[in-house]
Design a protein around this motif. Sequence first.
Motif, PDB file in Angstrom:
ATOM      1  N   THR A 145       0.851  -1.193   0.000  1.00  0.00           N
ATOM      2  CA  THR A 145       0.000   0.000   0.000  1.00  0.00           C
ATOM      3  C   THR A 145       0.890   1.249   0.000  1.00  0.00           C
ATOM      4  N   GLU A 146       0.227   2.401  -0.098  1.00  0.00           N
ATOM      5  CA  GLU A 146       0.957   3.678  -0.113  1.00  0.00           C
ATOM      6  C   GLU A 146       1.909   3.795   1.077  1.00  0.00           C
ATOM      7  N   GLU A 147       1.473   3.262   2.233  1.00  0.00           N
ATOM      8  CA  GLU A 147       2.309   3.393   3.437  1.00  0.00           C
ATOM      9  C   GLU A 147       3.639   2.647   3.335  1.00  0.00           C
ATOM     10  N   ASP A 148       3.666   1.633   2.462  1.00  0.00           N
ATOM     11  CA  ASP A 148       4.899   0.840   2.314  1.00  0.00           C
ATOM     12  C   ASP A 148       5.908   1.500   1.378  1.00  0.00           C
ATOM     13  N   VAL A 149       5.480   2.549   0.682  1.00  0.00           N
ATOM     14  CA  VAL A 149       6.348   3.144  -0.343  1.00  0.00           C
ATOM     15  C   VAL A 149       7.404   4.032   0.313  1.00  0.00           C
ATOM     16  N   ASP A 150       8.682   3.743   0.017  1.00  0.00           N
ATOM     17  CA  ASP A 150       9.775   4.576   0.535  1.00  0.00           C
ATOM     18  C   ASP A 150      10.149   5.682  -0.437  1.00  0.00           C
ATOM     19  N   TRP A 151      10.107   5.366  -1.745  1.00  0.00           N
ATOM     20  CA  TRP A 151      10.485   6.349  -2.764  1.00  0.00           C
ATOM     21  C   TRP A 151       9.565   6.225  -3.974  1.00  0.00           C
ATOM     22  N   VAL A 152       9.233   7.361  -4.543  1.00  0.00           N
ATOM     23  CA  VAL A 152       8.506   7.354  -5.824  1.00  0.00           C
ATOM     24  C   VAL A 152       9.448   7.906  -6.888  1.00  0.00           C
ATOM     25  N   VAL A 153       9.761   7.078  -7.855  1.00  0.00           N
ATOM     26  CA  VAL A 153      10.568   7.526  -8.999  1.00  0.00           C
ATOM     27  C   VAL A 153       9.610   7.628 -10.179  1.00  0.00           C
ATOM     28  N   MET A 154       9.232   8.871 -10.471  1.00  0.00           N
ATOM     29  CA  MET A 154       8.196   9.106 -11.485  1.00  0.00           C
ATOM     30  C   MET A 154       8.812   9.786 -12.691  1.00  0.00           C
ATOM     31  N   HIS A 155       8.146   9.670 -13.823  1.00  0.00           N
ATOM     32  CA  HIS A 155       8.615  10.396 -15.006  1.00  0.00           C
ATOM     33  C   HIS A 155       8.704  11.883 -14.693  1.00  0.00           C
ATOM     34  N   GLN A 156       9.824  12.470 -15.064  1.00  0.00           N
ATOM     35  CA  GLN A 156      10.107  13.879 -14.736  1.00  0.00           C
ATOM     36  C   GLN A 156       9.606  14.779 -15.873  1.00  0.00           C
ATOM     37  N   ALA A 157       8.340  15.147 -15.817  1.00  0.00           N
ATOM     38  CA  ALA A 157       7.778  15.993 -16.883  1.00  0.00           C
ATOM     39  C   ALA A 157       7.485  17.395 -16.381  1.00  0.00           C
ATOM     40  N   MET A 172       7.719   3.045  -9.170  1.00  0.00           N
ATOM     41  CA  MET A 172       8.057   3.748 -10.405  1.00  0.00           C
ATOM     42  C   MET A 172       6.777   3.995 -11.193  1.00  0.00           C
ATOM     43  N   VAL A 173       6.616   5.212 -11.711  1.00  0.00           N
ATOM     44  CA  VAL A 173       5.406   5.532 -12.481  1.00  0.00           C
ATOM     45  C   VAL A 173       5.775   6.367 -13.712  1.00  0.00           C
ATOM     46  N   GLY A 174       5.405   5.833 -14.878  1.00  0.00           N
ATOM     47  CA  GLY A 174       5.664   6.565 -16.117  1.00  0.00           C
ATOM     48  C   GLY A 174       4.377   6.875 -16.848  1.00  0.00           C
ATOM     49  N   PHE A 175       4.421   7.946 -17.638  1.00  0.00           N
ATOM     50  CA  PHE A 175       3.263   8.337 -18.456  1.00  0.00           C
ATOM     51  C   PHE A 175       3.784   9.113 -19.655  1.00  0.00           C
ATOM     52  N   GLY A 176       3.100   8.949 -20.792  1.00  0.00           N
ATOM     53  CA  GLY A 176       3.551   9.715 -21.957  1.00  0.00           C
ATOM     54  C   GLY A 176       2.975   9.215 -23.261  1.00  0.00           C
ATOM     55  N   ALA A 177       3.682   9.510 -24.349  1.00  0.00           N
ATOM     56  CA  ALA A 177       3.175   9.289 -25.709  1.00  0.00           C
ATOM     57  C   ALA A 177       2.501   7.937 -25.843  1.00  0.00           C
ATOM     58  N   GLY A 178       1.344   7.958 -26.450  1.00  0.00           N
ATOM     59  CA  GLY A 178       0.596   6.719 -26.673  1.00  0.00           C
ATOM     60  C   GLY A 178      -0.918   6.900 -26.627  1.00  0.00           C
ATOM     61  N   PHE A 179      -1.483   7.336 -25.533  1.00  0.00           N
ATOM     62  CA  PHE A 179      -0.962   7.749 -24.247  1.00  0.00           C
ATOM     63  C   PHE A 179      -0.722   6.501 -23.390  1.00  0.00           C
ATOM     64  N   CYS A 180       0.524   6.309 -22.955  1.00  0.00           N
ATOM     65  CA  CYS A 180       0.885   5.102 -22.213  1.00  0.00           C
ATOM     66  C   CYS A 180       1.059   5.413 -20.724  1.00  0.00           C
ATOM     67  N   LEU A 181       0.721   4.413 -19.928  1.00  0.00           N
ATOM     68  CA  LEU A 181       0.943   4.477 -18.482  1.00  0.00           C
ATOM     69  C   LEU A 181       1.655   3.195 -18.050  1.00  0.00           C
ATOM     70  N   ALA A 182       2.581   3.303 -17.131  1.00  0.00           N
ATOM     71  CA  ALA A 182       3.238   2.103 -16.602  1.00  0.00           C
ATOM     72  C   ALA A 182       3.685   2.364 -15.171  1.00  0.00           C
ATOM     73  N   GLY A 183       3.417   1.388 -14.300  1.00  0.00           N
ATOM     74  CA  GLY A 183       3.855   1.486 -12.905  1.00  0.00           C
ATOM     75  C   GLY A 183       4.514   0.187 -12.496  1.00  0.00           C
TER      76      GLY A 183
END
Length: 330
Positions: free
Chosen positions: A245-257, A312-323
């Motif tokens: 769950t969210e509480e277990d997350v130590d770091w979020v590495v997300m697409h830097q847009a 890790m969370v990415g988003f972009g052209a497509g429109f694509c999403l990936a976690g």
Amino acid sequence: MDLRGCRIAGVGSYVPEEVLTNADLEKIVDTSDEWIVSHTGIRERRVIPDDQNTSDLAAEASRRALDDAGVQADQVQLIIAATVTSDTVFPGTSAILEHKLGAKRAATFDLVTGCTGFVDGIVTGAQFIQTGAYDRVLVVAAEALTRITNWTDRSTCVLFGDGAGAAVLEPTDPGAGLLGYAMDTQGFAGEHLCIPSSGSAWPPDEKAIAEHATKLYMNGHEIFKMAVRGVPYIARKAMKNAGITEEDVDWVVMHQANQRILDAAADRLHIAPEKVISNLERYGNTSAASMGIALDELYRDGRLQNGQHVLMVGFGAGFCLAGAVIRWDK
Ligand code: UT7
């Protein structure tokens, strides 16, 4: 079949030396440092030199990741390169890279999924590791976005930069490394982020060049809305599949847009903003490479510890999403 675990055994990144600041951009288009910082958080970005291509950035990041993993290039069995700025449409960057690295035993293929590319590469590579097909997979995400930037369009040219991030994947125990992932594509929105004249639909011609249609086009407003909605959706799916769950997350590495998208995601996911990695101030949006660079910096400056959970969370052209959720195991 009992699946193995897949861990990241080494990371590396590379950005070119040349810095393009907001002040430099003020001389090119009608913009201001104040507008760029307040609307995006970006202060500067890196620019690839004329005598290099995307594969050169990829090669440098890959060498650093291989070094970190203690793996020789000729031990790599598969190279997955994620990029929308391949040196050539074909051969793909992964094949060019195989030669540059001397990875003589490696099979190769490219992923063209835009800004989700680094996560897509890890998830794809993990399939080969988890099934036992391969023991060493190199994933590299590299972009020379300044080569496809429309320098007359102030709404996009202030955003992008060049760079590369890489990871070496190896087997580990089940329950460590990649714990779960989620992917989705909302193809109806593809027109909002594309190079209109770049393939068979509109082969580049004089009209395309005159209209800057061979360069990146983005409807920033639409993409912004889709990102703010899509990121919490795909992040929650990835966490559910990973059993955390969210509480277990130590770091979020997300697409830097855009810093505003990072802040909105932290808010909607109820994750403390200081856990959400941000380096776009220094590099801008490097598309597929951005999460690779951010992960490498998080690891190298000692913040990322074994046993911690990285979302890790990415988003972009497509429109694509990936976690994806990774329990760090290095
Ligand atoms: O990596 C793939 C995913 N990409 C993204 O996630 C990008 C998502 N989109 C965004 O980050 C934002 O939409 C942008 C940063 C691209 C734009 O920010 P915005 O707050 O959505 O601005 P806007 O496009 O609504 O434009 C607001 C105003 C407009 O002027 P008017 O019509 O209000 O007079 C623009 O012409 O800002 C103007 N503008 C600029 N002004 C100074 C647009 N670009 C600039 C600029 N400098 N560089």
